[in-house]
Design an enzyme around this catalytic site. Structure first.
Site, PDB file in Angstrom:
ATOM      1  N   LYS A 211      46.427  42.896  28.009  1.00 52.56           N
ATOM      2  CA  LYS A 211      47.166  41.555  28.471  1.00 52.56           C
ATOM      3  C   LYS A 211      47.382  41.233  27.572  1.00 52.56           C
ATOM      4  O   LYS A 211      48.252  40.458  27.565  1.00 52.56           O
ATOM      5  CB  LYS A 211      45.723  40.627  28.860  1.00 52.56           C
ATOM      6  CG  LYS A 211      44.791  41.451  30.044  1.00 52.56           C
ATOM      7  CD  LYS A 211      45.911  41.751  31.281  1.00 52.56           C
ATOM      8  CE  LYS A 211      45.353  41.846  32.596  1.00 52.56           C
ATOM      9  NZ  LYS A 211      45.339  42.355  33.583  1.00 52.56           N
TER      10      LYS A 211
ATOM     11  N   TYR B 161      40.437  43.207  44.415  1.00 53.64           N
ATOM     12  CA  TYR B 161      39.886  42.228  44.896  1.00 53.64           C
ATOM     13  C   TYR B 161      40.753  40.755  44.700  1.00 53.64           C
ATOM     14  O   TYR B 161      41.185  39.960  45.996  1.00 53.64           O
ATOM     15  CB  TYR B 161      39.639  41.843  44.238  1.00 53.64           C
ATOM     16  CG  TYR B 161      37.801  40.683  43.984  1.00 53.64           C
ATOM     17  CD1 TYR B 161      37.652  40.585  45.301  1.00 53.64           C
ATOM     18  CD2 TYR B 161      38.291  39.791  42.284  1.00 53.64           C
ATOM     19  CE1 TYR B 161      36.533  39.271  44.857  1.00 53.64           C
ATOM     20  CE2 TYR B 161      37.077  38.908  42.329  1.00 53.64           C
ATOM     21  CZ  TYR B 161      36.427  38.729  43.364  1.00 53.64           C
ATOM     22  OH  TYR B 161      35.819  37.931  43.572  1.00 53.64           O
TER      23      TYR B 161
ATOM     24  N   TYR C 177      41.768  46.550  26.969  1.00 55.46           N
ATOM     25  CA  TYR C 177      41.633  46.104  27.621  1.00 55.46           C
ATOM     26  C   TYR C 177      42.589  44.920  27.538  1.00 55.46           C
ATOM     27  O   TYR C 177      43.655  44.942  28.410  1.00 55.46           O
ATOM     28  CB  TYR C 177      40.717  46.523  28.602  1.00 55.46           C
ATOM     29  CG  TYR C 177      40.662  44.721  29.632  1.00 55.46           C
ATOM     30  CD1 TYR C 177      41.649  44.447  31.025  1.00 55.46           C
ATOM     31  CD2 TYR C 177      40.017  43.004  29.542  1.00 55.46           C
ATOM     32  CE1 TYR C 177      41.134  43.271  31.292  1.00 55.46           C
ATOM     33  CE2 TYR C 177      39.992  42.657  30.714  1.00 55.46           C
ATOM     34  CZ  TYR C 177      40.849  42.256  31.401  1.00 55.46           C
ATOM     35  OH  TYR C 177      41.210  41.555  32.330  1.00 55.46           O
TER      36      TYR C 177
ATOM     37  N   SER D 188      44.848  37.085  31.608  1.00 52.30           N
ATOM     38  CA  SER D 188      42.987  36.346  31.286  1.00 52.30           C
ATOM     39  C   SER D 188      43.071  36.270  30.401  1.00 52.30           C
ATOM     40  O   SER D 188      43.515  35.977  29.308  1.00 52.30           O
ATOM     41  CB  SER D 188      42.345  38.136  30.738  1.00 52.30           C
ATOM     42  OG  SER D 188      41.141  37.902  30.658  1.00 52.30           O
ATOM     43  N   ALA D 189      41.541  35.426  30.407  1.00 43.48           N
ATOM     44  CA  ALA D 189      41.356  34.639  28.830  1.00 43.48           C
ATOM     45  C   ALA D 189      40.313  35.198  28.027  1.00 43.48           C
ATOM     46  O   ALA D 189      40.313  34.262  26.783  1.00 43.48           O
ATOM     47  CB  ALA D 189      40.111  33.800  30.156  1.00 43.48           C
TER      48      ALA D 189
ATOM     49  N   ASP E 138      50.381  49.572  46.364  1.00 40.13           N
ATOM     50  CA  ASP E 138      49.017  49.733  45.876  1.00 40.13           C
ATOM     51  C   ASP E 138      48.964  51.408  45.607  1.00 40.13           C
ATOM     52  O   ASP E 138      48.911  52.205  46.468  1.00 40.13           O
ATOM     53  CB  ASP E 138      47.545  49.371  45.962  1.00 40.13           C
ATOM     54  CG  ASP E 138      46.405  48.731  45.159  1.00 40.13           C
ATOM     55  OD1 ASP E 138      46.149  49.899  45.213  1.00 40.13           O
ATOM     56  OD2 ASP E 138      46.294  47.578  45.318  1.00 40.13           O
TER      57      ASP E 138
END
Ligand code: UD1
Length: 341
Positions: free
Chosen positions: A156, A13, A152, A127-128, A33
């Site tokens: 990060k 995405y 997850y 990621s935030a 990928d």
């Protein structure tokens, strides 16, 4: 000579949108990928949008160290944008080993290959989620990282640290971590977008699938939060704006304009939007009614988070441009495109 960017996870995405923007900005791109969470349509969409038939594509797994080394042997790489990772929060709780193995090993292999090939610029997809339930909003890059609430989220944080420490030990490697808020929407062409496998976890794909009739009803998780309308607040960032932030960051790296060898930027809009506001905006923009109900809070959700984007605005010369209305129209156009193919 054109600079060449390796995009790991480039058929997914975010990777597909970033590949389009890189090509349109004049970069050469190698897409790699393992196709574990996407199909060929993302890459085909990139070719259609850009009109470029000859984009190098390598089907490979970044957990395979020898394959990553071979890739660096074959291509002169000026920067890597490393997306290849698993990203489902709930699945990471059920299968932590799978998440630690995949997300940590793939970055380790990129770092090792960068070292063994004389150095590289590495942009990491963070990621935030690293901020957790922040005490002060909006969050700046200096806001504390709180203990992760899922494997997850922990990957990060660990990957950010792996990149930071490697950069500190080796002057030939520079790194940028981009901390994304909530990426949503699709390319205006509706040729690429998000392809969730099975029941979507994220809000916008769930909304569009409900609107098209694939799901019967959207559950809004919690309406008793301490927010103006009782639903959670997030910073929804348009996917094309997010992709443009990658081009700005990579350009800063390859042009040698970084102020530190390891830098972090928030990538968001700076605008908090509640779940109910998002649903209403989606209905209004697309002229439809969505079937939704209020449900229990979802475990692990933070009440509110949005970005202070001033560092990215100033240093990257980047700001989010697309309106929420444009973004939600693009998400719906993409869902309709999927239904018709
Ligand atoms: C999550 C992850 C984030 C990751 C992002 C994209 C955490 C805490 N969050 O963000 O790291 O980058 O996904 O994969 O790790 N909602 C509903 N109904 C639904 C789905 C969602 O009401 O069916 C609500 C949620 O409660 C939340 C908001 O919509 O308030 C956004 O949820 P979601 O799209 O899943 O993103 P986050 O949880 O914010």
């Amino acid at each position: 000579m054109k600079k060449r960017i390796l995009v790991s996870g480039g058929a997914g995405y975010i990777g597909s949108h970033v590949t389009v923007e890189l090509l349109e900005a004049g970069y050469e791109v190698v897409v790699a990928d393992n196709m574990s969470n996407c199909d060929r349509s993302g890459f085909e969409g990139v070719r259609q949008i850009t009109g470029k038939e000859d984009i190098p594509f390598v089907e490979m797994d970044f957990c395979d160290a020898a394959a990553v080394e071979r890739l660096f042997d074959e291509y002169r790489i000026d920067a890597v944008i490393h997306f290849a990772a698993f990203k489902a929060v709930g699945e990471s709780v059920a299968e932590p080993i799978k998440y630690y193995r995949n997300n940590l090993t793939s970055l380790l292999n990129v770092l090792e290959a960068a070292r063994s090939h004389g150095g590289c610029n590495i942009l990491f997809s963070s990621s935030a989620t690293v901020y957790g339930e922040a005490a002060e909003l909006p969050v700046t890059e200096q806001s504390p990282r709180l203990p992760a609430t899922s494997p997850y989220g922990n990957t990060k944080q660990i990957c950010e640290d792996m990149l930071r420490d490697t950069v500190a030990s080796d002057r030939s490697i520079r790194g940028i971590a981009l901390r994304y808020f909530n990426p949503i929407g699709a390319h205006p062409s509706a040729l690429i977008g998000e392809l969730p496998r099975g029941v979507p976890n994220n809000l916008v794909p769930y909304i569009t699938q409900t609107a098209i009739g694939k799901r019967s009803c959207l559950s809004i998780f919690g309406n008793d939060y301490p927010t103006p309308d009782g639903t959670c607040l997030r910073d929804y960032i348009d996917i094309v704006d997010l992709a443009r932030a990658h081009v700005a960051a990579v350009t800063r790296m390859v042009e040698g304009r970084m102020k530190e060898d390891y830098e972090i930027f928030n990538v968001g809009t700076g605008r908090p939007v509640s779940v109910l506001e998002l649903v209403s905006a989606f209905e209004q923009v697309n002229g439809l009614k969505l079937n939704y109900r209020f449900a229990d809070r979802r475990p692990g959700d933070v009440v509110a988070i949005w970005a202070d984007t001033s560092l990215a605005n100033r240093e990257l010369g980047w700001t989010a441009r697309r309106t929420l209305a444009e973004t939600l129209a693009s998400a719906w156009a993409w869902e309709k495109h999927l239904a018709g193919r």
